[in-house]
Design a protein around this motif. Sequence first.
Motif, PDB file in Angstrom:
ATOM      1  N   LYS B 205       1.361  -9.706   6.799  1.00 25.37           N
ATOM      2  CA  LYS B 205       0.387  -9.527   5.718  1.00 25.37           C
ATOM      3  C   LYS B 205       1.048  -8.956   4.468  1.00 25.37           C
ATOM      4  CE  LYS B 205      -3.644  -8.507   8.626  1.00 25.37           C
ATOM      5  NZ  LYS B 205      -4.678  -7.503   8.949  1.00 25.37           N
ATOM      6  N   ARG B 206       0.356  -9.070   3.365  1.00 24.06           N
ATOM      7  CA  ARG B 206       0.828  -8.521   2.109  1.00 24.06           C
ATOM      8  C   ARG B 206       0.465  -7.040   2.001  1.00 24.06           C
ATOM      9  NH1 ARG B 206      -1.296  -7.107  -2.550  1.00 24.06           N
ATOM     10  NH2 ARG B 206      -0.034  -7.190  -4.434  1.00 24.06           N
ATOM     11  N   ALA B 207       1.318  -6.289   1.303  1.00 24.85           N
ATOM     12  CA  ALA B 207       0.984  -4.928   0.891  1.00 24.85           C
ATOM     13  C   ALA B 207       1.490  -4.762  -0.544  1.00 24.85           C
ATOM     14  CB  ALA B 207       1.630  -3.899   1.815  1.00 24.85           C
ATOM     15  N   ARG B 208       1.020  -3.711  -1.212  1.00 25.06           N
ATOM     16  CA  ARG B 208       1.451  -3.501  -2.597  1.00 25.06           C
ATOM     17  C   ARG B 208       2.889  -2.998  -2.631  1.00 25.06           C
ATOM     18  NH1 ARG B 208       1.539   1.004  -6.205  1.00 25.06           N
ATOM     19  NH2 ARG B 208       1.153   2.186  -4.303  1.00 25.06           N
ATOM     20  N   THR B 209       3.207  -2.062  -1.745  1.00 26.82           N
ATOM     21  CA  THR B 209       4.560  -1.497  -1.707  1.00 26.82           C
ATOM     22  C   THR B 209       4.770  -0.764  -0.392  1.00 26.82           C
ATOM     23  OG1 THR B 209       6.225  -0.222  -2.923  1.00 26.82           O
ATOM     24  CG2 THR B 209       4.012   0.726  -2.788  1.00 26.82           C
ATOM     25  N   PHE B 210       5.975  -0.259  -0.209  1.00 28.41           N
ATOM     26  CA  PHE B 210       6.401   0.372   1.028  1.00 28.41           C
ATOM     27  C   PHE B 210       5.442   1.442   1.524  1.00 28.41           C
ATOM     28  CE2 PHE B 210       9.959  -1.602  -0.912  1.00 28.41           C
ATOM     29  CZ  PHE B 210      10.741  -2.064   0.127  1.00 28.41           C
ATOM     30  N   ASP B 212       2.503   1.969   1.185  1.00 28.73           N
ATOM     31  CA  ASP B 212       1.118   1.603   1.489  1.00 28.73           C
ATOM     32  C   ASP B 212       0.913   1.171   2.933  1.00 28.73           C
ATOM     33  OD1 ASP B 212       0.606   2.159  -1.106  1.00 28.73           O
ATOM     34  OD2 ASP B 212      -0.186   0.197  -1.658  1.00 28.73           O
ATOM     35  N   VAL B 213       2.025   1.082   3.705  1.00 32.51           N
ATOM     36  CA  VAL B 213       1.875   0.736   5.125  1.00 32.51           C
ATOM     37  C   VAL B 213       2.519   1.848   5.961  1.00 32.51           C
ATOM     38  CG1 VAL B 213       1.937  -1.755   4.621  1.00 32.51           C
ATOM     39  CG2 VAL B 213       4.038  -0.575   5.332  1.00 32.51           C
ATOM     40  N   PRO B 214       2.124   1.963   7.222  1.00 38.12           N
ATOM     41  CA  PRO B 214       2.745   2.982   8.086  1.00 38.12           C
ATOM     42  C   PRO B 214       4.250   2.733   8.251  1.00 38.12           C
ATOM     43  CG  PRO B 214       0.746   2.087   9.105  1.00 38.12           C
ATOM     44  CD  PRO B 214       1.052   1.218   7.925  1.00 38.12           C
ATOM     45  N   ALA B 215       5.004   3.786   8.477  1.00 37.90           N
ATOM     46  CA  ALA B 215       6.439   3.650   8.733  1.00 37.90           C
ATOM     47  C   ALA B 215       6.661   2.697   9.900  1.00 37.90           C
ATOM     48  CB  ALA B 215       7.042   5.024   9.031  1.00 37.90           C
ATOM     49  N   GLY B 216       7.575   1.764   9.723  1.00 36.88           N
ATOM     50  CA  GLY B 216       7.887   0.815  10.779  1.00 36.88           C
ATOM     51  C   GLY B 216       7.119  -0.491  10.680  1.00 36.88           C
ATOM     52  N   ASP B 217       6.117  -0.555   9.819  1.00 40.35           N
ATOM     53  CA  ASP B 217       5.331  -1.789   9.692  1.00 40.35           C
ATOM     54  C   ASP B 217       5.984  -2.778   8.723  1.00 40.35           C
ATOM     55  OD1 ASP B 217       3.453  -0.801  11.408  1.00 40.35           O
ATOM     56  OD2 ASP B 217       1.752  -1.267  10.105  1.00 40.35           O
ATOM     57  N   ALA B 218       5.912  -4.034   9.090  1.00 33.90           N
ATOM     58  CA  ALA B 218       6.411  -5.106   8.218  1.00 33.90           C
ATOM     59  C   ALA B 218       5.309  -5.586   7.290  1.00 33.90           C
ATOM     60  CB  ALA B 218       6.925  -6.270   9.054  1.00 33.90           C
ATOM     61  N   PHE B 219       5.701  -6.060   6.128  1.00 30.66           N
ATOM     62  CA  PHE B 219       4.745  -6.608   5.160  1.00 30.66           C
ATOM     63  C   PHE B 219       5.491  -7.537   4.224  1.00 30.66           C
ATOM     64  CE2 PHE B 219       6.026  -4.019   1.449  1.00 30.66           C
ATOM     65  CZ  PHE B 219       6.780  -3.042   2.083  1.00 30.66           C
ATOM     66  N   TRP B 220       4.744  -8.342   3.466  1.00 30.88           N
ATOM     67  CA  TRP B 220       5.367  -9.048   2.346  1.00 30.88           C
ATOM     68  C   TRP B 220       4.759  -8.504   1.068  1.00 30.88           C
ATOM     69  CZ3 TRP B 220       2.934 -11.985  -1.384  1.00 30.88           C
ATOM     70  CH2 TRP B 220       1.661 -12.515  -1.107  1.00 30.88           C
ATOM     71  N   TYR B 221       5.522  -8.589   0.023  1.00 34.73           N
ATOM     72  CA  TYR B 221       5.002  -8.084  -1.249  1.00 34.73           C
ATOM     73  C   TYR B 221       5.653  -8.826  -2.400  1.00 34.73           C
ATOM     74  CZ  TYR B 221       9.178  -5.227  -2.304  1.00 34.73           C
ATOM     75  OH  TYR B 221      10.428  -4.804  -2.610  1.00 34.73           O
ATOM     76  N   ALA B 222       5.035  -8.690  -3.564  1.00 37.14           N
ATOM     77  CA  ALA B 222       5.614  -9.233  -4.792  1.00 37.14           C
ATOM     78  C   ALA B 222       6.668  -8.242  -5.244  1.00 37.14           C
ATOM     79  CB  ALA B 222       4.537  -9.386  -5.867  1.00 37.14           C
ATOM     80  N   ASN B 223       7.939  -8.624  -5.135  1.00 37.34           N
ATOM     81  CA  ASN B 223       8.966  -7.638  -5.453  1.00 37.34           C
ATOM     82  C   ASN B 223       9.045  -7.373  -6.956  1.00 37.34           C
ATOM     83  OD1 ASN B 223      10.689  -9.517  -6.689  1.00 37.34           O
ATOM     84  ND2 ASN B 223      12.171  -9.525  -5.027  1.00 37.34           N
ATOM     85  N   ALA B 224       9.920  -6.471  -7.328  1.00 36.97           N
ATOM     86  CA  ALA B 224       9.959  -6.014  -8.720  1.00 36.97           C
ATOM     87  C   ALA B 224      10.399  -7.104  -9.683  1.00 36.97           C
ATOM     88  CB  ALA B 224      10.870  -4.787  -8.826  1.00 36.97           C
TER      89      ALA B 224
END
Lengths: 255, 255, 255
Positions: B205-210, B212-224
């Motif tokens: 799933k997407r997240a805004r940034t690191f 914003d998710v629990p430590a150890g969770d994977a996500f995708w995001y729009a990088n800088a």
Amino acid sequence: MEHKNNTGCGANLIVLFTDFGLEGPYIGQVQAVLQQQAPAIPVINLFSDLVPFDIQGAACLLPAYAAAFPAATVFLCVVDPGVGGARPGVVVQADGRWYIGPNEGLFARLARQAGKLECWQLPKPGDVSASFHGRDVFAPVAARLARGGDVSGESVPVSCLERTDWPDDLFRVVYIDRFGNAITGVRASAVAEDVVLQVAGQPVKRARTFSDVPAGDAFWYANANGLVEFAVNRGRADVELQLNTGTAFKLPGGE
Amino acid sequence: MEHKNNTGCGANLIVLFTDFGLEGPYIGQVQAVLQQQAPAIPVINLFSDLVPFDIQGAACLLPAYAAAFPAATVFLCVVDPGVGGARPGVVVQADGRWYIGPNEGLFARLARQAGKLECWQLPKPGDVSASFHGRDVFAPVAARLARGGDVSGESVPVSCLERTDWPDDLFRVVYIDRFGNAITGVRASAVAEDVVLQVAGQPVKRARTFSDVPAGDAFWYANANGLVEFAVNRGRADVELQLNTGTAFKLPGGE
Amino acid sequence: MEHKNNTGCGANLIVLFTDFGLEGPYIGQVQAVLQQQAPAIPVINLFSDLVPFDIQGAACLLPAYAAAFPAATVFLCVVDPGVGGARPGVVVQADGRWYIGPNEGLFARLARQAGKLECWQLPKPGDVSASFHGRDVFAPVAARLARGGDVSGESVPVSCLERTDWPDDLFRVVYIDRFGNAITGVRASAVAEDVVLQVAGQPVKRARTFSDVPAGDAFWYANANGLVEFAVNRGRADVELQLNTGTAFKLPGGE
């Protein structure tokens, strides 16, 4: 004995030729000294990852990679396993360029190939670190020379740079680059173009460049700095030919 | 045909975008050429470790990472497995910025996304090395342009930059950074925020940034820089998700 | 509350102290911002490869490696696992030098060791990336300070920098360099010269420097920046002593 830097206006470039690694603080600390003591002089990292402790390999690379730089360039050269010990520091002027570093053999090939050569021995270091003469001893000398200052050392015979037990060309791999190409200590001018080299049990022919052989094929060539180099078109020579830093090779019929 | 660099005063910056590696002498040798031929122009290493030979991946990164630079910036771009062969060198002007490098597809994405675009083909190299055109061919052109010099090449149709067989967005990992984050060839603007991407058999799933998710969770995001990137908060996405350069992924229901 | 940068003419140097890696685009992107916003100020990469996420280790290195820089030097310091979250950014003035970065403990040791100390909290970031505050928040502040601009933040008690649960000296390896030397978080001034340290089950004696012990022998020494460092003469301490970043050690009789 003092000697006037006969370049007059100093260098327009300081070049770093070291095994410090880009990792960690060492290159930055040397650059900070140069920035403080010779602020107008640009600094180029030529090699930062020479093989640690491999003075003979670095000595082969130095004249090949220094030759393209203009006169008066100042090279700060450090591969220095003996740091803190009795080995002296030297300033070398060879064919108009300046070199500063520990005298453990690093300038032996340069000296043998140079047309015009002078050498000075640096005074024993004062109250500086015993482990980082690149920063505390050699960088200040490089900065001083680059600014057009005098050499503050004693003139010594250039024979002190020699390693008479070292051959003119070193038939082994001295550096593997990020593409897996294996640079050797042999000048391409010393090997005829039709020679098939024997490396790691395999015969390797010469080619002009990568795109002249099929993808996946190994070859040797005169690299862009005049040294024999093993390569594989669109592949890694270190993997395909099983080469490491130190792997020896030979001429046909050689031992 | 000659063309006046319409920036008038030349560039205030040269940017290196290469697969040369910071290891070894290559970046330093290019910087030395630029320093000699365009001494007043600062040089920035943007990417030095693009994946060797991966032209398509680098082509995705180029417009994303070049967009923040001011007009008249000169980009020296080299991922060049065909060096020494017949592939031509080009100068590209895209949205006011200049790009120099081998035309093997590296500028295809840039060209497709640019509003204003021109292209010139460099003359066949003269007597230079057959293996290091970054230093011997492209760096001198970059220096000349940065100084405000003319393009010394023939104007050619911009269609020569295109790779019509390449998609607008490349659904695979094109670069893994030192933290293990996996940058992809997909523009985040091309993926809705609620999309769950399928990568290496796992839904992400997407997240805004690191943070914003629990430590150890994977996500995708729009990088800088506006690309889709896979990451793990306080962990390594390459390890956790088993990603490599080249790992493909897909939209839900995609193939 | 605004505060005048009391250095008047700004800094003569910006120093980067980060875990960004020399790989990838991050250092280049930060340098590009500095180049655009403080074009006359040289930039030195002191550390680019601090251990990712290891704020406490980096906090030990910072005062040791910053001490040699002149007053008014501006340090851009980023080890920032909490990027994009609530952790504030700060500007610290310690003994005449300036430091900018996220306040997650990175300045704790510096603050404890400083003679003169002030601190300002940066305003909440505006419309910038949520993942690259080094480029989008801290670099612009560093550039502004280096140019002699005011601190645009609120003065806050320096106690906000403290981590009262952290010891004065950290008895573990905090960085392994390219030679395999293991830098620790312990100031050499805190350990008597005759102390035999216990590391990875082995006793290790002090030496002055590499060449003072036989080749292959392990020792600890006061490194060139005053920290305890484990090393092996002409060998790798990380391999010989089986050390990793994080490996703890102790004084004789310690726990």
